[in-house]
Design a protein around this motif. Structure first.
Motif, PDB file in Angstrom:
ATOM      1  N   GLY A 203       0.685  -1.105  -0.059  1.00 36.01           N
ATOM      2  CA  GLY A 203      -0.040   0.102   0.041  1.00 36.01           C
ATOM      3  C   GLY A 203       0.704   1.246  -0.043  1.00 36.01           C
ATOM      4  O   GLY A 203       0.240   2.365  -0.013  1.00 36.01           O
ATOM      5  N   LEU A 204       2.259   1.116  -0.052  1.00 39.89           N
ATOM      6  CA  LEU A 204       3.003   2.162   0.257  1.00 39.89           C
ATOM      7  C   LEU A 204       3.321   2.938  -1.143  1.00 39.89           C
ATOM      8  O   LEU A 204       3.076   2.226  -2.164  1.00 39.89           O
ATOM      9  N   SER A 205       3.476   4.359  -1.050  1.00 41.32           N
ATOM     10  CA  SER A 205       4.039   5.100  -2.364  1.00 41.32           C
ATOM     11  C   SER A 205       5.479   4.495  -2.639  1.00 41.32           C
ATOM     12  O   SER A 205       6.014   3.879  -1.819  1.00 41.32           O
ATOM     13  N   LYS A 206       5.930   5.182  -3.745  1.00 42.87           N
ATOM     14  CA  LYS A 206       7.297   4.551  -4.460  1.00 42.87           C
ATOM     15  C   LYS A 206       8.447   5.219  -3.734  1.00 42.87           C
ATOM     16  O   LYS A 206       9.602   4.536  -3.696  1.00 42.87           O
ATOM     17  N   ASN A 207       8.388   6.512  -3.047  1.00 41.22           N
ATOM     18  CA  ASN A 207       9.641   6.998  -2.670  1.00 41.22           C
ATOM     19  C   ASN A 207       9.421   7.840  -1.372  1.00 41.22           C
ATOM     20  O   ASN A 207       8.610   7.853  -0.752  1.00 41.22           O
ATOM     21  N   PHE A 208      10.662   8.368  -0.953  1.00 40.29           N
ATOM     22  CA  PHE A 208      10.564   9.289   0.270  1.00 40.29           C
ATOM     23  C   PHE A 208      10.705  10.519  -0.276  1.00 40.29           C
ATOM     24  O   PHE A 208      11.326  10.828  -1.130  1.00 40.29           O
ATOM     25  N   TRP A 209      10.008  11.567   0.356  1.00 38.59           N
ATOM     26  CA  TRP A 209      10.007  12.743   0.007  1.00 38.59           C
ATOM     27  C   TRP A 209      10.366  13.708   1.479  1.00 38.59           C
ATOM     28  O   TRP A 209       9.804  13.764   2.231  1.00 38.59           O
ATOM     29  N   LEU A 210      11.449  14.646   1.100  1.00 40.79           N
ATOM     30  CA  LEU A 210      12.073  15.202   2.143  1.00 40.79           C
ATOM     31  C   LEU A 210      10.872  16.099   2.991  1.00 40.79           C
ATOM     32  O   LEU A 210      10.755  15.947   4.010  1.00 40.79           O
ATOM     33  N   ARG A 211      10.280  16.623   2.274  1.00 41.10           N
ATOM     34  CA  ARG A 211       9.163  17.663   3.136  1.00 41.10           C
ATOM     35  C   ARG A 211       8.008  16.937   3.719  1.00 41.10           C
ATOM     36  O   ARG A 211       7.812  17.356   4.940  1.00 41.10           O
ATOM     37  N   SER A 212       7.556  15.638   3.323  1.00 45.33           N
ATOM     38  CA  SER A 212       6.788  14.992   4.040  1.00 45.33           C
ATOM     39  C   SER A 212       7.445  14.344   5.065  1.00 45.33           C
ATOM     40  O   SER A 212       6.808  14.241   6.371  1.00 45.33           O
ATOM     41  N   ILE A 213       8.642  13.956   4.928  1.00 48.56           N
ATOM     42  CA  ILE A 213       9.381  13.633   6.390  1.00 48.56           C
ATOM     43  C   ILE A 213       9.360  14.677   7.551  1.00 48.56           C
ATOM     44  O   ILE A 213       9.400  14.645   8.649  1.00 48.56           O
ATOM     45  N   GLY A 214       9.734  16.089   6.789  1.00 46.47           N
ATOM     46  CA  GLY A 214       9.787  17.346   7.682  1.00 46.47           C
ATOM     47  C   GLY A 214       8.560  17.476   8.328  1.00 46.47           C
ATOM     48  O   GLY A 214       8.614  17.934   9.490  1.00 46.47           O
ATOM     49  N   TRP A 215       7.407  17.344   7.424  1.00 42.78           N
ATOM     50  CA  TRP A 215       6.010  17.630   8.092  1.00 42.78           C
ATOM     51  C   TRP A 215       6.205  16.699   9.373  1.00 42.78           C
ATOM     52  O   TRP A 215       5.236  17.217  10.439  1.00 42.78           O
ATOM     53  N   PHE A 216       6.173  15.432   9.213  1.00 42.18           N
ATOM     54  CA  PHE A 216       5.997  14.401  10.087  1.00 42.18           C
ATOM     55  C   PHE A 216       7.030  14.584  11.423  1.00 42.18           C
ATOM     56  O   PHE A 216       6.545  14.627  12.611  1.00 42.18           O
ATOM     57  N   LEU A 217       8.177  14.953  11.377  1.00 38.05           N
ATOM     58  CA  LEU A 217       8.976  15.468  12.321  1.00 38.05           C
ATOM     59  C   LEU A 217       8.331  16.583  13.098  1.00 38.05           C
ATOM     60  O   LEU A 217       8.441  16.514  14.249  1.00 38.05           O
ATOM     61  N   VAL A 218       8.148  17.580  12.366  1.00 39.10           N
ATOM     62  CA  VAL A 218       7.351  18.881  13.163  1.00 39.10           C
ATOM     63  C   VAL A 218       6.069  18.659  13.787  1.00 39.10           C
ATOM     64  O   VAL A 218       6.234  18.986  14.940  1.00 39.10           O
ATOM     65  N   GLY A 219       5.438  17.520  13.364  1.00 47.61           N
ATOM     66  CA  GLY A 219       4.108  17.377  13.824  1.00 47.61           C
ATOM     67  C   GLY A 219       4.434  16.612  15.110  1.00 47.61           C
ATOM     68  O   GLY A 219       3.831  16.964  16.240  1.00 47.61           O
ATOM     69  N   LEU A 220       5.564  15.666  15.113  1.00 45.46           N
ATOM     70  CA  LEU A 220       5.898  15.160  16.369  1.00 45.46           C
ATOM     71  C   LEU A 220       6.257  15.812  17.565  1.00 45.46           C
ATOM     72  O   LEU A 220       5.869  15.919  18.520  1.00 45.46           O
ATOM     73  N   ALA A 221       7.335  16.840  17.218  1.00 43.25           N
ATOM     74  CA  ALA A 221       7.821  17.840  18.046  1.00 43.25           C
ATOM     75  C   ALA A 221       6.734  18.762  18.561  1.00 43.25           C
ATOM     76  O   ALA A 221       6.828  18.826  19.717  1.00 43.25           O
ATOM     77  N   ASP A 222       5.738  19.079  17.934  1.00 44.09           N
ATOM     78  CA  ASP A 222       4.655  20.039  18.189  1.00 44.09           C
ATOM     79  C   ASP A 222       3.686  19.409  19.114  1.00 44.09           C
ATOM     80  O   ASP A 222       3.322  19.616  20.090  1.00 44.09           O
TER      81      ASP A 222
END
Length: 375
Positions: A203-222
């Motif tokens: 069910g996964l998409s093909k690649n890693f995208w930097l900003r999506s990882i960034g969103w995730f990290l910021v979401g966790l920190a906040d």
């Protein structure tokens, strides 16, 4: 090194609420004014500037800007809860601060309106919020940032401090979307396994995208910052996911610029580039994570190193005009009638690269507020 940053912020604060300088998508596409996550990124960062510096001009600007959108009855211009867009919840996180600073009931009413979406928002079979109604059955990393900080702050302020659903959704993403070998998270997951961009098995998409990882990290920190300190187990669960994800992305840091590539695991592949918004998000996450005790204190220096790399390499000052460059305008997956957005490497490097968009500027300012706390 930092002498021009606040002049740059002042430049952007000349914006009108119906067509802000930092919302490049609205400018390019001629969108009608509406509640949106791009303005949310910018106004959130300006409120942090107010809280960090005490300079009232930042608060005054945000109040004036938001008064165009939030009406006395709590209705919000261009916000439709039944679109079930995680993106549209993002900007509502600022309402808690505005209510606290002003005591105006319209902000409380708007908070309650937004929470009505959270209560009814459709979910995947695993229990996570879908990204939007048009992106049915899908979890995007972006959506964790868009929805969960608001949800967490609501729980801390009005909801009885029950964080169990929030923690479960982050744990689901860790179980479904993390690649152990690469140490990175995939951009999207389709629980139905039917979307054209999704692997039929995972069910996964093909690649890693930097900003999506960034969103995730910021979401966790906040989210960690909004969870009450006495909820030790909840904070520990967020900290564990955050720490692992931080260590994963740091493996891909560029030696020269100290930043990260648009597709982080293919640094030398043709067309790839050092991207500003995702790098700013990693910087902010490191700085805040170290300040809150999620990370060891030395990680703050790593966050500052990335921030300094952005200032050195991506902030230009030509004829006194300041600009933040090399920001990916937008990237996504589908929907079904947009097969160009297929999650391929070629797709991610094909999206427009712009200056001064708030998806980069907001995180950059947020990182700057963390830098100022260290000064």
């Amino acid at each position: 090194m930092y002498e021009n940053i606040e002049k740059y912020i002042d430049k952007l604060m000349t914006s009108a609420p119906d067509m802000p300088l930092w919302n490049i998508e609205s400018i390019k596409q001629g969108k009608k004014p509406a509640w949106n996550y791009i303005d949310g990124c910018m106004t959130t960062s300006l409120l942090e500037m107010y809280k960090t510096t005490g300079e009232k001009k930042y608060l005054d600007f945000v109040i004036s800007f938001i008064s165009y959108y939030v009406h006395d009855d709590g209705s919000i211009l261009g916000y439709e809860p039944t679109k079930y867009s995680t993106d549209d919840v993002c900007e509502s996180r600022i309402l808690f601060d505005l209510y606290s600073f002003t005591g105006e009931e319209k902000y409380l009413k708007a908070i309650k309106l937004t929470y009505s979406q959270v209560e009814k928002h459709p979910r995947t079979k695993e229990g996570n919020f879908i990204h939007k109604a048009i992106y049915h059955d899908q979890i995007w990393l972006d959506g964790l940032f868009m929805m969960q900080p608001f949800y967490t702050r609501y729980q801390s302020t009005f909801g009885g401090k029950d964080y169990s659903d929030i923690i479960k959704q982050f744990k689901n993403v860790r179980a479904l979307m993390y690649d152990e070998k690469a140490g990175l998270y995939y951009h999207g997951y389709d629980s139905s396994r039917t979307l054209f961009w999704a692997d039929k098995t995972t069910g996964l998409s093909k690649n890693f995208w930097l900003r999506s990882i960034g969103w995730f990290l910021v979401g966790l920190a906040d989210v960690y910052g909004y969870i009450e300190e006495d909820h030790v187990e909840d904070r520990a669960a967020i900290k564990a996911i955050f720490t692992e994800a931080i260590n994963g992305i740091l493996r891909y840091q560029d030696d020269e610029t100290k930043m990260f590539y648009q597709v982080p695991n293919f640094p030398k592949r043709e067309g790839n580039y050092i991207e500003t918004s995702g790098s700013a998000m990693v910087s902010y996450a490191l700085l805040k994570g170290a300040r809150l005790g999620m990370l060891d204190k030395e990680f703050a220096a790593k966050g500052a190193e990335i921030f300094n790399g952005i200032v050195k390499n991506k902030m230009s000052a030509e004829n006194g005009d300041l600009n933040l460059k090399d920001i990916c305008l937008v990237a996504g997956l589908g929907p079904e009638n947009n097969t160009r957005r297929d999650g391929s490497y070629e797709y991610y490097i094909s999206e427009p690269i712009v200056e001064n968009d708030a998806k980069g500027v907001g995180p950059f300012i947020m990182a700057y507020t963390e830098i100022k706390k260290l000064m």
